[in-house]
Design an enzyme around this catalytic site. Structure first.
Site, PDB file in Angstrom:
ATOM      1  CE1 TYR A 154     -55.391  39.506   9.972  1.00 20.09           C
ATOM      2  CE2 TYR A 154     -57.522  40.631   9.512  1.00 20.09           C
ATOM      3  CZ  TYR A 154     -56.391  39.552   8.944  1.00 20.09           C
ATOM      4  OH  TYR A 154     -56.485  39.190   7.794  1.00 20.09           O
ATOM      5  CE  LYS A 158     -53.797  41.347   7.193  1.00 18.37           C
ATOM      6  NZ  LYS A 158     -52.492  40.987   6.669  1.00 18.37           N
TER       7      LYS A 158
HETATM    8  N1  LIG Z   1     -58.523  34.337   4.629  1.00 16.22           N
HETATM    9  C1  LIG Z   1     -59.073  35.432   4.405  1.00 16.22           C
HETATM   10  O1  LIG Z   1     -60.327  35.440   4.552  1.00 16.22           O
HETATM   11  C2  LIG Z   1     -58.202  36.766   4.455  1.00 16.22           C
HETATM   12  C3  LIG Z   1     -58.871  37.808   4.161  1.00 16.22           C
HETATM   13  C4  LIG Z   1     -57.795  38.995   4.116  1.00 16.22           C
HETATM   14  C5  LIG Z   1     -56.758  39.150   4.449  1.00 16.22           C
HETATM   15  N2  LIG Z   1     -56.087  37.826   4.651  1.00 16.22           N
HETATM   16  C6  LIG Z   1     -54.671  37.782   4.890  1.00 16.22           C
HETATM   17  O2  LIG Z   1     -54.059  36.848   4.054  1.00 16.22           O
HETATM   18  C7  LIG Z   1     -52.822  36.203   4.393  1.00 16.22           C
HETATM   19  C8  LIG Z   1     -52.852  34.716   4.245  1.00 16.22           C
HETATM   20  O3  LIG Z   1     -54.038  34.146   4.954  1.00 16.22           O
HETATM   21  P1  LIG Z   1     -54.742  32.666   4.945  1.00 16.22           P
HETATM   22  O4  LIG Z   1     -56.208  32.924   4.993  1.00 16.22           O
HETATM   23  O5  LIG Z   1     -54.023  32.133   3.725  1.00 16.22           O
HETATM   24  O6  LIG Z   1     -54.083  32.282   6.304  1.00 16.22           O
HETATM   25  P2  LIG Z   1     -53.531  31.220   6.787  1.00 16.22           P
HETATM   26  O7  LIG Z   1     -53.764  30.906   8.252  1.00 16.22           O
HETATM   27  O8  LIG Z   1     -54.189  29.949   6.114  1.00 16.22           O
HETATM   28  O9  LIG Z   1     -51.937  30.955   6.280  1.00 16.22           O
HETATM   29  C9  LIG Z   1     -51.205  31.673   6.959  1.00 16.22           C
HETATM   30  C10 LIG Z   1     -49.738  31.223   6.725  1.00 16.22           C
HETATM   31  O10 LIG Z   1     -48.907  32.243   7.549  1.00 16.22           O
HETATM   32  C11 LIG Z   1     -47.815  31.427   8.440  1.00 16.22           C
HETATM   33  N3  LIG Z   1     -47.220  32.197   9.334  1.00 16.22           N
HETATM   34  C12 LIG Z   1     -47.854  32.976  10.473  1.00 16.22           C
HETATM   35  N4  LIG Z   1     -46.975  33.396  11.172  1.00 16.22           N
HETATM   36  C13 LIG Z   1     -45.937  33.430  10.643  1.00 16.22           C
HETATM   37  C14 LIG Z   1     -44.601  33.962  10.920  1.00 16.22           C
HETATM   38  N5  LIG Z   1     -44.321  34.618  11.880  1.00 16.22           N
HETATM   39  N6  LIG Z   1     -43.669  33.887  10.148  1.00 16.22           N
HETATM   40  C15 LIG Z   1     -43.595  33.102   8.867  1.00 16.22           C
HETATM   41  N7  LIG Z   1     -44.948  32.526   8.466  1.00 16.22           N
HETATM   42  C16 LIG Z   1     -46.025  32.636   9.394  1.00 16.22           C
HETATM   43  C17 LIG Z   1     -48.636  30.209   8.677  1.00 16.22           C
HETATM   44  O11 LIG Z   1     -47.804  29.292   9.047  1.00 16.22           O
HETATM   45  C18 LIG Z   1     -49.709  29.840   7.676  1.00 16.22           C
HETATM   46  O12 LIG Z   1     -49.114  29.051   6.801  1.00 16.22           O
HETATM   47  C19 LIG Z   1     -52.727  36.870   5.991  1.00 16.22           C
HETATM   48  O13 LIG Z   1     -51.942  37.966   6.132  1.00 16.22           O
HETATM   49  C20 LIG Z   1     -54.075  37.221   6.059  1.00 16.22           C
HETATM   50  O14 LIG Z   1     -54.255  38.247   7.267  1.00 16.22           O
HETATM   51  C21 LIG Z   1     -56.825  36.582   4.669  1.00 16.22           C
END
Ligand SMILES: NC(=O)c1ccc[n+]([C@@H]2O[C@H](COP(=O)([O-])OP(=O)(O)OC[C@H]3O[C@@H](n4cnc5c(N)ncnc54)[C@H](O)[C@@H]3O)[C@@H](O)[C@H]2O)c1
Length: 253
Positions: A154, A158
C-alpha cells in the site's frame, strides 16, 4: 464548453467512505456525478443522497483495474451524463501484512486497484478533458506513502500515485488540466474499521488511540477529505498542479 454547462465528475470507490462523501460534496457544488464502484447496486445510497438534495448522479458498476470495464464505464458516463472533466481516483483496498508474510497476490491486488486503476481511469477520461480544454484529476495518496509497518504494498502504491500525479501535471497542463494528490491521515471509514478488526481492537478504542498521536487530537472524517478534494477540483485551483496535500490533522512530511 460554456461556463454555464454543468461539469461532470467521476468519483471511483464512491459507494461509501471518502468517495461517497466526495461525490455528495461535488454534487452540492453543482457537478453531475458518476458514482462508480465495483457493484452498481452498492452505489444506490450515494446516488439517492445526491438526488434527494436536488443533484444529478449516475450509479456505475466498474472494477477500475479492468481495462475493458473502465473503457465501457467511461463511455457510458459520457453518453448518459456528459463528457467527464473531473476525475477523483479514490477506489482503494488494503491487503496488509509484514513483508515476509505478504503473498504475491496481495501485492498485485493493491498495485492493480490503486496504480493500474488510476492509470486506466485517467487515460480513459483525459481525452474528454483535452477536448474541453479543462480538467481536474485528484488522486488519493495516503500518509502511508511516507512508510507504514505492514503496508509495503500500500505504501509503495500510495507513493507511486504521487509520482503519477506530478507527471500528469507536467504532461496535461497545456490542455488546461491540473492533477493533484490528497494524502489523508487516519480517517474513520470501513477501511480503518477493518484494520482495527484485524489487530483485534474495538474501533472506538482504535480511533481514540490514534487521536492521541494527531496534533488536532481527533481522527479525520470523510468530509475532511472531501473538502480538500473539492478545492482541487474547483476553478479557484487552476494554478495549483502537481501538488500533494497531506490532510492529517498535523504536519507529516
Ligand atoms: N480511511 C483512511 O484512513 C485512508 C487514509 C489514507 C488514504 N485513504 C485512501 O482513500 C481512499 C478511500 O478510502 P476509504 O477509507 O473511503 O475506503 P473504503 O474501504 O471505505 O472504500 C473504498 C471503496 O473503493 C471501492 N473499491 C475497491 N476496489 C475497487 C475496484 N477495483 N474498483 C472500483 N471500486 C473499488 C470499494 O468497493 C469501496 O466502496 C482509498 O484510496 C484509500 O486508500 C484512506
Amino acid at each position: 464548453m460554456s461556463t454555464t454547462e454543468q461539469r461532470v465528475a467521476v468519483v471511483t470507490g464512491a459507494a461509501r467512505g471518502i468517495g461517497a462523501a466526495t461525490a455528495v460534496r461535488l454534487a452540492a457544488e453543482g457537478r453531475a456525478v458518476a458514482v462508480l464502484d465495483l457493484d452498481e447496486s452498492a452505489c444506490k445510497d450515494t446516488v439517492e443522497k445526491i438526488t434527494a438534495a436536488g443533484g444529478k448522479a449516475l450509479a456505475v458498476g466498474c472494477d477500475v483495474s479492468d481495462e475493458a470495464q473502465v473503457e465501457a464505464a467511461v463511455a457510458r458516463i459520457a453518453e448518459e451524463l456528459g463528457a467527464p472533466t473531473i476525475l477523483v481516483n479514490n477506489a482503494g483496498v488494503l491487503r496488509d501484512n509484514l513483508l515476509f508474510k505478504m503473498s504475491s497476490a496481495d501485492w498485485d491486488t493493491v498495485m492493480n486497484v490503486h496504480l493500474r486503476g488510476a492509470f486506466l481511469m485517467t487515460r480513459a477520461v483525459q481525452k474528454y478533458m483535452v477536448d474541453a480544454g479543462f480538467g481536474r484529476v485528484v488522486n488519493l495518496s495516503s500518509s502511508s506513502a511516507l512508510g507504514n509497518r505492514g503496508q509495503v504494498n500500500y505504501s509503495a502504491a500510495k507513493a507511486g500515485l504521487q509520482g503519477f500525479t506530478k507527471t500528469l501535471a507536467i504532461e496535461l497542463g497545456k490542455f488546461g488540466i491540473t492533477a493533484n494528490a490528497v494524502a489523508p491521515g487516519f480517517i474513520a471509514t470501513d477501511m480503518t474499521a477493518a484494520t482495527a478488526a484485524r489487530v483485534g481492537m474495538d474501533f472506538e478504542e482504535f480511533q481514540a488511540a490514534a487521536a492521541t498521536q494527531i496534533p488536532v487530537q481527533r481522527v479525520g472524517t470523510p468530509d475532511d477529505i472531501a473538502g480538500a478534494i473539492a478545492y482541487f477540483t474547483g476553478d479557484a485551483a487552476g494554478f495549483v498542479s502537481g501538488q500533494v496535500l497531506y490532510v492529517a490533522g498535523g504536519p507529516l512530511n
